[in-house]
Every structure is written in C-alpha cells, then in structure tokens.
Write a protein that holds these residues in place. Structure first.
Motif, PDB file in Angstrom:
ATOM      1  N   VAL A 100       0.736  -1.141   0.054  1.00  0.00           N
ATOM      2  CA  VAL A 100      -0.043  -0.023  -0.035  1.00  0.00           C
ATOM      3  C   VAL A 100       0.799   1.167  -0.147  1.00  0.00           C
ATOM      4  O   VAL A 100       0.585   2.062  -0.739  1.00  0.00           O
ATOM      5  CB  VAL A 100      -1.034   0.020   1.193  1.00  0.00           C
ATOM      6  CG1 VAL A 100      -1.664   1.245   1.307  1.00  0.00           C
ATOM      7  CG2 VAL A 100      -2.036  -1.278   1.196  1.00  0.00           C
ATOM      8  N   PRO A 101       1.634   1.288   1.170  1.00  0.00           N
ATOM      9  CA  PRO A 101       2.659   2.681   0.817  1.00  0.00           C
ATOM     10  C   PRO A 101       3.456   2.880  -0.279  1.00  0.00           C
ATOM     11  O   PRO A 101       3.757   3.761  -0.866  1.00  0.00           O
ATOM     12  CB  PRO A 101       3.571   2.500   1.925  1.00  0.00           C
ATOM     13  CG  PRO A 101       3.389   1.129   2.543  1.00  0.00           C
ATOM     14  CD  PRO A 101       2.110   0.491   1.847  1.00  0.00           C
ATOM     15  N   ILE A 102       3.788   1.597  -1.158  1.00  0.00           N
ATOM     16  CA  ILE A 102       4.621   1.764  -2.102  1.00  0.00           C
ATOM     17  C   ILE A 102       3.647   2.411  -3.350  1.00  0.00           C
ATOM     18  O   ILE A 102       3.909   3.538  -4.041  1.00  0.00           O
ATOM     19  CB  ILE A 102       4.982   0.655  -2.833  1.00  0.00           C
ATOM     20  CG1 ILE A 102       5.807  -0.198  -1.819  1.00  0.00           C
ATOM     21  CG2 ILE A 102       5.939   0.532  -3.954  1.00  0.00           C
ATOM     22  CD1 ILE A 102       6.511  -1.516  -1.834  1.00  0.00           C
ATOM     23  N   GLN A 119       3.163   6.106  -2.727  1.00  0.00           N
ATOM     24  CA  GLN A 119       4.388   6.880  -3.156  1.00  0.00           C
ATOM     25  C   GLN A 119       4.323   7.049  -4.872  1.00  0.00           C
ATOM     26  O   GLN A 119       4.750   8.169  -5.133  1.00  0.00           O
ATOM     27  CB  GLN A 119       5.537   6.182  -2.792  1.00  0.00           C
ATOM     28  CG  GLN A 119       5.672   6.464  -1.076  1.00  0.00           C
ATOM     29  CD  GLN A 119       6.945   5.718  -0.843  1.00  0.00           C
ATOM     30  OE1 GLN A 119       7.801   4.922  -1.622  1.00  0.00           O
ATOM     31  NE2 GLN A 119       7.392   6.097   0.390  1.00  0.00           N
ATOM     32  N   GLU A 120       3.799   5.863  -5.458  1.00  0.00           N
ATOM     33  CA  GLU A 120       3.687   6.167  -6.914  1.00  0.00           C
ATOM     34  C   GLU A 120       2.323   7.029  -7.419  1.00  0.00           C
ATOM     35  O   GLU A 120       2.375   7.091  -8.892  1.00  0.00           O
ATOM     36  CB  GLU A 120       3.686   4.711  -7.561  1.00  0.00           C
ATOM     37  CG  GLU A 120       4.914   4.053  -7.332  1.00  0.00           C
ATOM     38  CD  GLU A 120       6.155   4.642  -7.838  1.00  0.00           C
ATOM     39  OE1 GLU A 120       6.061   5.000  -8.874  1.00  0.00           O
ATOM     40  OE2 GLU A 120       7.312   4.624  -7.032  1.00  0.00           O
ATOM     41  N   GLY A 121       1.830   7.551  -6.733  1.00  0.00           N
ATOM     42  CA  GLY A 121       0.777   8.667  -7.059  1.00  0.00           C
ATOM     43  C   GLY A 121      -0.755   8.181  -6.782  1.00  0.00           C
ATOM     44  O   GLY A 121      -1.577   8.654  -7.377  1.00  0.00           O
ATOM     45  N   PHE A 122      -0.803   6.958  -6.355  1.00  0.00           N
ATOM     46  CA  PHE A 122      -2.402   6.280  -6.253  1.00  0.00           C
ATOM     47  C   PHE A 122      -2.889   6.940  -4.941  1.00  0.00           C
ATOM     48  O   PHE A 122      -2.281   7.391  -4.005  1.00  0.00           O
ATOM     49  CB  PHE A 122      -2.176   4.728  -5.935  1.00  0.00           C
ATOM     50  CG  PHE A 122      -2.047   3.843  -7.095  1.00  0.00           C
ATOM     51  CD1 PHE A 122      -3.375   3.299  -7.571  1.00  0.00           C
ATOM     52  CD2 PHE A 122      -0.882   3.710  -7.951  1.00  0.00           C
ATOM     53  CE1 PHE A 122      -3.104   2.548  -8.741  1.00  0.00           C
ATOM     54  CE2 PHE A 122      -0.837   3.298  -8.908  1.00  0.00           C
ATOM     55  CZ  PHE A 122      -1.976   2.536  -9.552  1.00  0.00           C
ATOM     56  N   SER A 123      -4.325   7.094  -4.960  1.00  0.00           N
ATOM     57  CA  SER A 123      -5.016   7.609  -3.815  1.00  0.00           C
ATOM     58  C   SER A 123      -5.926   6.568  -3.306  1.00  0.00           C
ATOM     59  O   SER A 123      -6.403   5.710  -3.965  1.00  0.00           O
ATOM     60  CB  SER A 123      -5.808   8.590  -4.483  1.00  0.00           C
ATOM     61  OG  SER A 123      -4.884   9.648  -5.017  1.00  0.00           O
ATOM     62  N   TYR A 124      -6.205   6.599  -1.988  1.00  0.00           N
ATOM     63  CA  TYR A 124      -7.234   5.802  -1.352  1.00  0.00           C
ATOM     64  C   TYR A 124      -8.602   6.011  -1.808  1.00  0.00           C
ATOM     65  O   TYR A 124      -9.120   7.139  -2.156  1.00  0.00           O
ATOM     66  CB  TYR A 124      -7.358   6.113   0.183  1.00  0.00           C
ATOM     67  CG  TYR A 124      -5.944   5.737   0.992  1.00  0.00           C
ATOM     68  CD1 TYR A 124      -5.877   4.249   1.012  1.00  0.00           C
ATOM     69  CD2 TYR A 124      -5.125   6.604   1.353  1.00  0.00           C
ATOM     70  CE1 TYR A 124      -4.684   4.004   1.880  1.00  0.00           C
ATOM     71  CE2 TYR A 124      -3.844   5.998   1.936  1.00  0.00           C
ATOM     72  CZ  TYR A 124      -3.660   4.578   2.306  1.00  0.00           C
ATOM     73  OH  TYR A 124      -2.673   4.285   2.840  1.00  0.00           O
ATOM     74  N   HIS A 125      -9.138   4.832  -2.013  1.00  0.00           N
ATOM     75  CA  HIS A 125     -10.701   4.995  -2.500  1.00  0.00           C
ATOM     76  C   HIS A 125     -11.848   4.461  -1.290  1.00  0.00           C
ATOM     77  O   HIS A 125     -12.615   5.354  -0.895  1.00  0.00           O
ATOM     78  CB  HIS A 125     -10.898   4.282  -3.823  1.00  0.00           C
ATOM     79  CG  HIS A 125     -12.396   4.681  -4.487  1.00  0.00           C
ATOM     80  ND1 HIS A 125     -13.508   3.862  -4.356  1.00  0.00           N
ATOM     81  CD2 HIS A 125     -12.901   5.932  -5.380  1.00  0.00           C
ATOM     82  CE1 HIS A 125     -14.432   4.223  -4.975  1.00  0.00           C
ATOM     83  NE2 HIS A 125     -14.030   5.333  -5.657  1.00  0.00           N
ATOM     84  N   PRO A 140     -13.645  -5.110   4.629  1.00  0.00           N
ATOM     85  CA  PRO A 140     -12.759  -6.148   5.278  1.00  0.00           C
ATOM     86  C   PRO A 140     -12.235  -6.924   4.423  1.00  0.00           C
ATOM     87  O   PRO A 140     -12.771  -7.410   3.412  1.00  0.00           O
ATOM     88  CB  PRO A 140     -13.870  -6.955   6.078  1.00  0.00           C
ATOM     89  CG  PRO A 140     -15.134  -5.945   6.548  1.00  0.00           C
ATOM     90  CD  PRO A 140     -15.132  -4.968   5.257  1.00  0.00           C
ATOM     91  N   GLY A 141     -10.737  -7.144   4.679  1.00  0.00           N
ATOM     92  CA  GLY A 141     -10.146  -8.187   3.680  1.00  0.00           C
ATOM     93  C   GLY A 141      -9.206  -7.137   2.450  1.00  0.00           C
ATOM     94  O   GLY A 141      -8.160  -7.907   1.903  1.00  0.00           O
ATOM     95  N   TYR A 142      -9.517  -5.911   2.212  1.00  0.00           N
ATOM     96  CA  TYR A 142      -8.727  -5.395   1.277  1.00  0.00           C
ATOM     97  C   TYR A 142      -9.006  -3.602   1.251  1.00  0.00           C
ATOM     98  O   TYR A 142      -9.808  -3.409   1.984  1.00  0.00           O
ATOM     99  CB  TYR A 142      -9.354  -6.005  -0.162  1.00  0.00           C
ATOM    100  CG  TYR A 142     -10.557  -5.231  -0.430  1.00  0.00           C
ATOM    101  CD1 TYR A 142     -10.793  -3.970  -1.494  1.00  0.00           C
ATOM    102  CD2 TYR A 142     -11.822  -5.808  -0.402  1.00  0.00           C
ATOM    103  CE1 TYR A 142     -11.813  -3.240  -1.573  1.00  0.00           C
ATOM    104  CE2 TYR A 142     -12.973  -5.278  -0.814  1.00  0.00           C
ATOM    105  CZ  TYR A 142     -12.990  -4.089  -1.248  1.00  0.00           C
ATOM    106  OH  TYR A 142     -14.267  -3.564  -1.758  1.00  0.00           O
ATOM    107  N   VAL A 143      -8.054  -3.063   0.559  1.00  0.00           N
ATOM    108  CA  VAL A 143      -8.255  -1.623   0.519  1.00  0.00           C
ATOM    109  C   VAL A 143      -8.067  -1.425  -0.984  1.00  0.00           C
ATOM    110  O   VAL A 143      -7.325  -2.053  -1.971  1.00  0.00           O
ATOM    111  CB  VAL A 143      -7.018  -0.801   1.041  1.00  0.00           C
ATOM    112  CG1 VAL A 143      -5.568  -1.213   0.585  1.00  0.00           C
ATOM    113  CG2 VAL A 143      -7.131   0.714   1.034  1.00  0.00           C
ATOM    114  N   MET A 144      -8.904  -0.323  -1.505  1.00  0.00           N
ATOM    115  CA  MET A 144      -9.045  -0.274  -3.089  1.00  0.00           C
ATOM    116  C   MET A 144      -8.370   1.229  -3.081  1.00  0.00           C
ATOM    117  O   MET A 144      -8.620   2.090  -2.493  1.00  0.00           O
ATOM    118  CB  MET A 144     -10.301  -0.109  -3.472  1.00  0.00           C
ATOM    119  CG  MET A 144     -10.595   0.266  -4.972  1.00  0.00           C
ATOM    120  SD  MET A 144      -9.993  -1.021  -6.090  1.00  0.00           S
ATOM    121  CE  MET A 144     -11.340  -2.392  -5.793  1.00  0.00           C
ATOM    122  N   LEU A 145      -7.383   1.227  -4.118  1.00  0.00           N
ATOM    123  CA  LEU A 145      -6.363   2.503  -4.417  1.00  0.00           C
ATOM    124  C   LEU A 145      -7.002   2.915  -5.904  1.00  0.00           C
ATOM    125  O   LEU A 145      -7.251   1.952  -6.771  1.00  0.00           O
ATOM    126  CB  LEU A 145      -4.906   2.087  -4.308  1.00  0.00           C
ATOM    127  CG  LEU A 145      -4.839   1.759  -3.118  1.00  0.00           C
ATOM    128  CD1 LEU A 145      -3.316   1.486  -3.013  1.00  0.00           C
ATOM    129  CD2 LEU A 145      -5.303   2.745  -2.102  1.00  0.00           C
TER     130      LEU A 145
END
Length: 346
Positions: free
Chosen positions: A147-149, A152-158, A162-167
């Motif tokens: 996630v932090p990588i 740093q490459e320009g993705f944003s949190y959406h 439970p179980g995942y994060v969408m960028l």
C-alpha cells in the motif's frame, strides 16, 4: 558486453559447443574481470621472450561469432561476441473496464516490493501510451506492505472493506472522472401495528438522544440486502416478532453524520405475523406493544417535527388513507439482473 568463455567443452551462448584442446590444459579467468585483459597477463614469469613474439600467431579468427582465440602455452581462451540480455520488466495483470480504464488482478501482484514497483511503473507507462484513463488497484490484507509503495507512486485511497483496500490512479492530465468512494449509509425502520392499534416499540441501549425513549425498530441494511428484507430482519432481530412487508411510506435524507457520511433511512409498514416478544439483549433494553395514543404523546415526538410527521404518515397508511411505495421486482437490460423498483400502484 564481451565476456570470456573457457574452452572446457561447455556450450557457449551462441549455441555451439566450444572446442576442447586435449593436449593443452585450460585455466579459468577471474569472473570479475572483463575480457580483454591487459597483455601482461599472458606473459610467463621469467620469460625473456618479447611480448610481440609471445603473441605471434596467437590471435586467430574465431569461428564462434567474431571473437578471437588466444593460443598460448597452457592458456586457451575464447571470447565470442555475447550480447548482454535486455531487461524487459514484467507488467501487472489487468483487465479492461467499461470506461477505458483497467482493473488490476489482486491475486497476481508481485510479492516483493522491488518487483511490484518495477511492474507498476512499467504498467502505468504502457497504459498511458495506450490511452487508458482510470486504474483500480485492489490490495488484499496479506499484501498490505504494498500500500505505501502504491501511494508513493501516485495512487489515492478510494475505499476499504474487510480484507482489502481499494486504490485508484487517474492517468490523463485532466480532472479525474472516477466515481468517489461510497458516501451514504442506508438504514431502515419498521412500523408494526396490531389489530388493537398497538405499536411494536423498543428502548435501545445507547447514550444518544433517543436513550430511554420508546421508538420503532431501526437499523442498517446488510450488504446486498433489499430494503424491505432489511426492515423485516431488523424487527425480527430486535423483538423476535415475525412480519411481512406492506409498503414503504417515507424516507429521510441527512448529511454529515457518522464518519461525515450522508444517511438514508427508509420507513416501512410491516404486518405482524407473530406477537410474542423476545428482545436482543446486546442492543435492546426492552420491547413491548404500546398503545398508539401513548406512543405519540411521548415528549420527544411532541417536540420533533420530523419524527411526528413520519408517525402521522404511518398511521394514515395503516388506515388506508395514504398509499406508499410497493416493491416490484423487474429485470433491467443494463445489468441483466432482477432488482426492486419501489412505486405506488396507479
């Protein structure tokens, strides 16, 4: 890049097998030093022969790609033209969405940070050349270190579940057209009244303004749950009473509540099928059938315009003086699925 190869019978990169000089033993050159080496490396200690004499006739045209065979006492070295391999970075595994964007397959993400950032950068460059727009990157909990990588490459949190994060990542140099994260919570309330004109009410265990007040059962709907099903379920969970859905009579829309989200509450008329009460003790302090007159005379309803209006509509609907929305299950060609359309009969 030129590399030295030993004439030990092993296969060269050119695909040929190198000649093995049986009469003259071979020796290996250090792997860390590129060929050609300084000429003094081929001179024998204590020899009085000149360098030019020692190398006389020792440079022979190579039959293995244009190099040279250095033929010298106890040393036979082949230096074919070996081209260094070209590094081709791997791409992430995507599939196209319906809006000229891509959705990255989370199951095939590289496990190491270096491989991930390399593939991510190569993929973004490739998608930019192809004219792609939005990029959706789903990172599972077990891949959380990526996630932090991506950020740093320009993705944003959406959003997160439970179980995942969408960028997300928007490629064009223009305002982002991707839809925002979920902005609403959806709740339901069930108004249940029996033939004695008694309303099924509960008293919740909560420190909110409704603490100590008798109210209709309410709660949030579950994922992929229909509104009418959620209302029936909430009444059953909080009171133990079985009901069926009759109609939706009103809904309230408010903003900036829990987690600064908007909130929708749909009020449904339900008909009781059972009457014995069994409360859900973790959430409910008490539940009972309360006479309608006593219910509406509570100080809260006398002072709250919104709640008083909702109860007034429910009473009119019970007396057949108001027609609410009925759930009609219809198919849509947009998604090929059956879904509920709520409207009143005409």
């Amino acid at each position: 890049m030129m590399a030295a190869a030993l004439l030990n019978g092993s296969r060269c990169s050119s695909g040929f097998r190198c000649q093995n000089f049986a009469k003259e033993p071979t020796t290996s050159l250090p792997k860390t030093r590129p060929f050609p080496m300084p000429l003094k490396a081929f001179s024998s200690k204590g020899s009085s022969t000149s360098t030019s004499a020692k190398l006389k006739s020792s440079l022979m045209p190579s039959l293995f790609g244009g190099g040279s065979v250095i033929k010298k006492k106890e040393i036979n070295v082949l230096s074919p033209d070996i081209t260094a391999p070209i590094f081709v970075p791997e791409f992430l595994d995507p599939f196209d969405d319906e809006y000229d964007g891509v959705i990255i397959n989370p199951e095939n993400l590289p496990s190491s940070a270096n491989a991930f950032v390399s593939a991510l950068r190569a993929s973004l460059s490739n998608w930019k050349l192809k004219g792609k727009k939005g990029v959706w990157l789903k990172i599972l909990s077990k891949q959380a270190d990526l996630v932090p990588i991506a950020i740093q490459e320009g993705f944003s949190y959406h959003h997160a579940e439970p179980g995942y994060v969408m960028l997300t990542y928007w490629i064009p140099v223009e305002p982002c057209m991707l839809p925002g994260s979920p902005s609403h919570q959806i709740g339901v309330g069930g108004f249940v009244m029996n033939d004695k004109r008694e309303v099924l009410v509960v008293k919740e265990k909560c420190p909110r303004s409704c603490s100590g007040m008798w109210k209709i059962p309410t709660g949030y709907i579950n994922k992929s749950e229909d509104l009418f099903s959620g209302a029936v379920r909430e009444v059953k969970e909080e009171t133990g009473v079985d009901t069926i859905f009759l109609e939706m009579v009103a809904f309230r829309h408010v903003h900036l509540v829990a987690f600064e989200k908007s909130d929708l509450l749909f009020v449904c008329m339900l008909k009781p099928l059972s009457f014995e009460i069994t409360i859900y003790e973790k959430e409910i302090q008490a539940a009972k059938w309360m006479p309608l007159e006593e219910f509406v005379k509570q100080p809260f309803y006398l002072e709250d315009d919104m709640s008083r209006k909702v109860i007034d509509i429910c009473i009119k609907a019970y007396d057949d003086r108001f027609n609410g929305f009925i759930a009609h299950e219809l198919a849509s060609k947009l998604d090929g699925k059956l879904s509920c359309l709520y409207h009143n009969d005409y």
